[in-house]
Design a protein around this motif. Structure first.
Motif, PDB file in Angstrom:
ATOM      1  N   MET A   1      40.578  18.967   3.167  1.00 15.04           N
ATOM      2  CA  MET A   1      39.971  18.926   4.476  1.00 15.04           C
ATOM      3  C   MET A   1      39.949  17.521   5.041  1.00 15.04           C
ATOM      4  N   LYS A   2      40.643  16.636   4.379  1.00  8.22           N
ATOM      5  CA  LYS A   2      40.720  15.282   4.916  1.00  8.22           C
ATOM      6  C   LYS A   2      41.694  15.289   6.079  1.00  8.22           C
ATOM      7  N   PRO A   3      41.236  14.860   7.253  1.00  6.09           N
ATOM      8  CA  PRO A   3      42.136  14.905   8.411  1.00  6.09           C
ATOM      9  C   PRO A   3      43.275  13.901   8.270  1.00  6.09           C
ATOM     10  N   SER A   4      44.421  14.259   8.836  1.00  2.19           N
ATOM     11  CA  SER A   4      45.554  13.344   8.852  1.00  2.19           C
ATOM     12  C   SER A   4      45.208  12.157   9.744  1.00  2.19           C
ATOM     13  N   SER A   5      46.014  11.122   9.663  1.00  2.00           N
ATOM     14  CA  SER A   5      45.759   9.946  10.503  1.00  2.00           C
ATOM     15  C   SER A   5      45.920  10.297  11.981  1.00  2.00           C
ATOM     16  N   LYS A   6      46.813  11.239  12.308  1.00  2.00           N
ATOM     17  CA  LYS A   6      47.002  11.662  13.703  1.00  2.00           C
ATOM     18  C   LYS A   6      45.761  12.400  14.197  1.00  2.00           C
ATOM     19  N   ILE A   7      45.209  13.284  13.383  1.00  2.00           N
ATOM     20  CA  ILE A   7      43.985  14.010  13.762  1.00  2.00           C
ATOM     21  C   ILE A   7      42.828  13.032  13.918  1.00  2.00           C
ATOM     22  N   ALA A   8      42.714  12.061  13.024  1.00  2.00           N
ATOM     23  CA  ALA A   8      41.647  11.063  13.116  1.00  2.00           C
ATOM     24  C   ALA A   8      41.784  10.263  14.411  1.00  2.00           C
ATOM     25  N   GLU A   9      43.017   9.875  14.757  1.00  2.00           N
ATOM     26  CA  GLU A   9      43.257   9.131  15.998  1.00  2.00           C
ATOM     27  C   GLU A   9      42.886   9.980  17.226  1.00  2.00           C
ATOM     28  N   LEU A  10      43.310  11.235  17.222  1.00  2.00           N
ATOM     29  CA  LEU A  10      43.000  12.125  18.344  1.00  2.00           C
ATOM     30  C   LEU A  10      41.501  12.398  18.446  1.00  2.00           C
ATOM     31  N   THR A  11      40.835  12.554  17.326  1.00  2.00           N
ATOM     32  CA  THR A  11      39.394  12.794  17.319  1.00  2.00           C
ATOM     33  C   THR A  11      38.652  11.618  17.936  1.00  2.00           C
ATOM     34  N   GLU A  12      39.016  10.417  17.538  1.00  2.00           N
ATOM     35  CA  GLU A  12      38.371   9.214  18.078  1.00  2.00           C
ATOM     36  C   GLU A  12      38.573   9.110  19.587  1.00  2.00           C
ATOM     37  N   LEU A  13      39.723   9.504  20.038  1.00  2.00           N
ATOM     38  CA  LEU A  13      40.056   9.428  21.458  1.00  2.00           C
ATOM     39  C   LEU A  13      39.391  10.537  22.273  1.00  2.00           C
ATOM     40  N   ILE A  14      39.360  11.751  21.716  1.00  2.00           N
ATOM     41  CA  ILE A  14      38.922  12.938  22.451  1.00  2.00           C
ATOM     42  C   ILE A  14      37.414  13.174  22.396  1.00  2.00           C
ATOM     43  N   LEU A 113      44.869  26.704   0.031  1.00  2.00           N
ATOM     44  CA  LEU A 113      44.804  25.472  -0.743  1.00  2.00           C
ATOM     45  C   LEU A 113      46.139  24.741  -0.757  1.00  2.00           C
ATOM     46  N   ILE A 114      46.062  23.456  -1.005  1.00  2.00           N
ATOM     47  CA  ILE A 114      47.258  22.626  -1.115  1.00  2.00           C
ATOM     48  C   ILE A 114      47.912  22.857  -2.475  1.00  2.00           C
ATOM     49  N   HIS A 115      47.093  22.846  -3.526  1.00  2.00           N
ATOM     50  CA  HIS A 115      47.569  23.062  -4.890  1.00  2.00           C
ATOM     51  C   HIS A 115      46.896  24.297  -5.459  1.00  2.00           C
ATOM     52  N   ALA A 116      47.647  25.107  -6.170  1.00  2.00           N
ATOM     53  CA  ALA A 116      47.113  26.330  -6.765  1.00  2.00           C
ATOM     54  C   ALA A 116      46.014  26.002  -7.775  1.00  2.00           C
ATOM     55  N   ILE A 117      45.046  26.909  -7.873  1.00  2.00           N
ATOM     56  CA  ILE A 117      43.976  26.773  -8.864  1.00  2.00           C
ATOM     57  C   ILE A 117      43.992  28.009  -9.755  1.00  2.00           C
ATOM     58  N   ARG A 124      46.410  30.726  -7.969  1.00  2.00           N
ATOM     59  CA  ARG A 124      46.464  31.148  -6.572  1.00  2.00           C
ATOM     60  C   ARG A 124      46.258  29.988  -5.622  1.00  2.00           C
ATOM     61  N   ARG A 125      46.877  30.117  -4.438  1.00  2.00           N
ATOM     62  CA  ARG A 125      46.699  29.128  -3.380  1.00  2.00           C
ATOM     63  C   ARG A 125      45.822  29.665  -2.265  1.00  2.00           C
ATOM     64  N   LYS A 126      45.470  30.947  -2.325  1.00  2.00           N
ATOM     65  CA  LYS A 126      44.571  31.539  -1.338  1.00  2.00           C
ATOM     66  C   LYS A 126      43.368  32.105  -2.064  1.00  2.00           C
ATOM     67  N   ASP A 150      35.346  26.367  -8.256  1.00  2.00           N
ATOM     68  CA  ASP A 150      34.849  25.109  -7.706  1.00  2.00           C
ATOM     69  C   ASP A 150      36.064  24.397  -7.135  1.00  2.00           C
ATOM     70  N   ILE A 151      36.067  24.223  -5.828  1.00  2.00           N
ATOM     71  CA  ILE A 151      37.242  23.733  -5.123  1.00  2.00           C
ATOM     72  C   ILE A 151      36.928  22.412  -4.448  1.00  2.00           C
ATOM     73  N   GLU A 152      37.761  21.423  -4.688  1.00  2.00           N
ATOM     74  CA  GLU A 152      37.577  20.122  -4.046  1.00  2.00           C
ATOM     75  C   GLU A 152      38.047  20.204  -2.597  1.00  2.00           C
ATOM     76  N   PHE A 153      37.305  19.572  -1.695  1.00  2.00           N
ATOM     77  CA  PHE A 153      37.656  19.593  -0.284  1.00  2.00           C
ATOM     78  C   PHE A 153      39.041  19.001  -0.034  1.00  2.00           C
ATOM     79  N   ASN A 154      39.424  18.001  -0.821  1.00  2.00           N
ATOM     80  CA  ASN A 154      40.736  17.392  -0.587  1.00  2.00           C
ATOM     81  C   ASN A 154      41.888  18.293  -1.040  1.00  2.00           C
ATOM     82  N   ASN A 155      41.582  19.463  -1.621  1.00  2.00           N
ATOM     83  CA  ASN A 155      42.599  20.454  -1.972  1.00  2.00           C
ATOM     84  C   ASN A 155      42.650  21.597  -0.951  1.00  2.00           C
ATOM     85  N   VAL A 156      41.841  21.524   0.090  1.00  2.00           N
ATOM     86  CA  VAL A 156      41.785  22.598   1.086  1.00  2.00           C
ATOM     87  C   VAL A 156      42.682  22.238   2.273  1.00  2.00           C
ATOM     88  N   ASP A 157      43.669  23.093   2.504  1.00  2.00           N
ATOM     89  CA  ASP A 157      44.549  22.908   3.661  1.00  2.00           C
ATOM     90  C   ASP A 157      43.925  23.537   4.903  1.00  2.00           C
TER      91      ASP A 157
END
Length: 165
Positions: A1-14, A113-117, A124-126, A150-157
Motif C-alpha cells: 500500500m505504499k504509494p508510488s512516487s507518481k501517486i505521492a507527487e499527485l497527492t501533494e499537488l491535488i 497481493l504483490i507476492h503470494a503468501i 495465493r495472491r488474492k 497476517d499481511i504486511e501493507f507493503n505486500n498489498v497491491d
C-alpha cells in the motif's frame, strides 16, 4: 500500500485543491494506458459531515473535477493525454492507507497481493476475508475457511471493502 512516487507527487499537488472544495481526498489511482492515461480521484466528505450523515454528491465531484483540472493544467505533472475521473469511494471502497484499513476492522476485505503468501500448494495472491486487526505495518485477515493471514501493507497491491448486506 505504499504509494508510488507518481501517486505521492499527485497527492501533494491535488490534496489542497480537493480540500478547497470542502471535501477530503480519499485516494488516487493513476494508470498509464498507452497514449492515454487514467487519473481517478476518490473523495470523501469531511469527518464532521460524515457524522451528520452527509455523503458525496455529483456537485462535489463536479467541483473537485473543475478545481483539480485547473491545478493539473498549471503544473502539468502527467505527460501526454489523460482522463480525469472524480468519484466517491462507494460501498466497495478502495483502501489506500493503514489508517483507512484500521477504520474497517470487522468488515470483509478483498486483497490483491504483490507476492503470494501461504505454503505449498496453498500459496495465493488474492485473499478475501474478515479484517480482524491492523497495525501501522500489518493487517490480519480471517478467511471463510478459518485461515488467518497476517499481511504486511507493503505486500498489498490493491485493497477493497467487500459490500455485504
Amino acid at each position: 500500500m505504499k504509494p508510488s512516487s507518481k501517486i505521492a507527487e499527485l497527492t501533494e499537488l491535488i490534496a489542497p485543491a480537493v480540500r478547497a472544495c470542502g471535501v477530503e481526498l480519499w485516494g488516487i489511482e493513476f494508470m498509464p494506458q498507452g497514449r492515454k492515461s487514467l487519473l481517478r480521484i476518490y473523495i470523501e466528505v469531511l469527518p464532521d459531515a460524515k457524522a451528520a450523515g452527509e455523503h458525496i454528491t455529483i456537485e462535489d465531484c463536479t467541483a473537485v473535477n473543475h478545481q483539480v483540472s485547473g491545478v493539473l493544467d498549471v503544473h502539468d505533472p502527467i505527460a501526454g493525454e489523460y482522463i480525469l475521473e472524480v468519484s466517491s469511494p462507494g460501498f466497495d471502497r478502495p483502501l489506500f492507507s493503514p489508517e483507512q484499513v484500521a477504520q474497517f476492522i470487522g468488515e470483509v476485505v478483498s486483497l490483491r497481493l504483490i507476492h503470494a503468501i501461504g505454503t505449498g500448494d496453498a500459496k495465493r495472491r488474492k485473499v478475501t476475508g474478515r479484517l480482524s486487526a491492523a497495525t501501522d505495518t500489518t493487517m490480519s485477515v480471517t478467511t471463510d475457511d478459518a485461515q488467518v493471514f497476517d499481511i504486511e501493507f507493503n505486500n498489498v497491491d490493491k485493497a477493497n471493502l467487500v459490500y455485504t448486506d
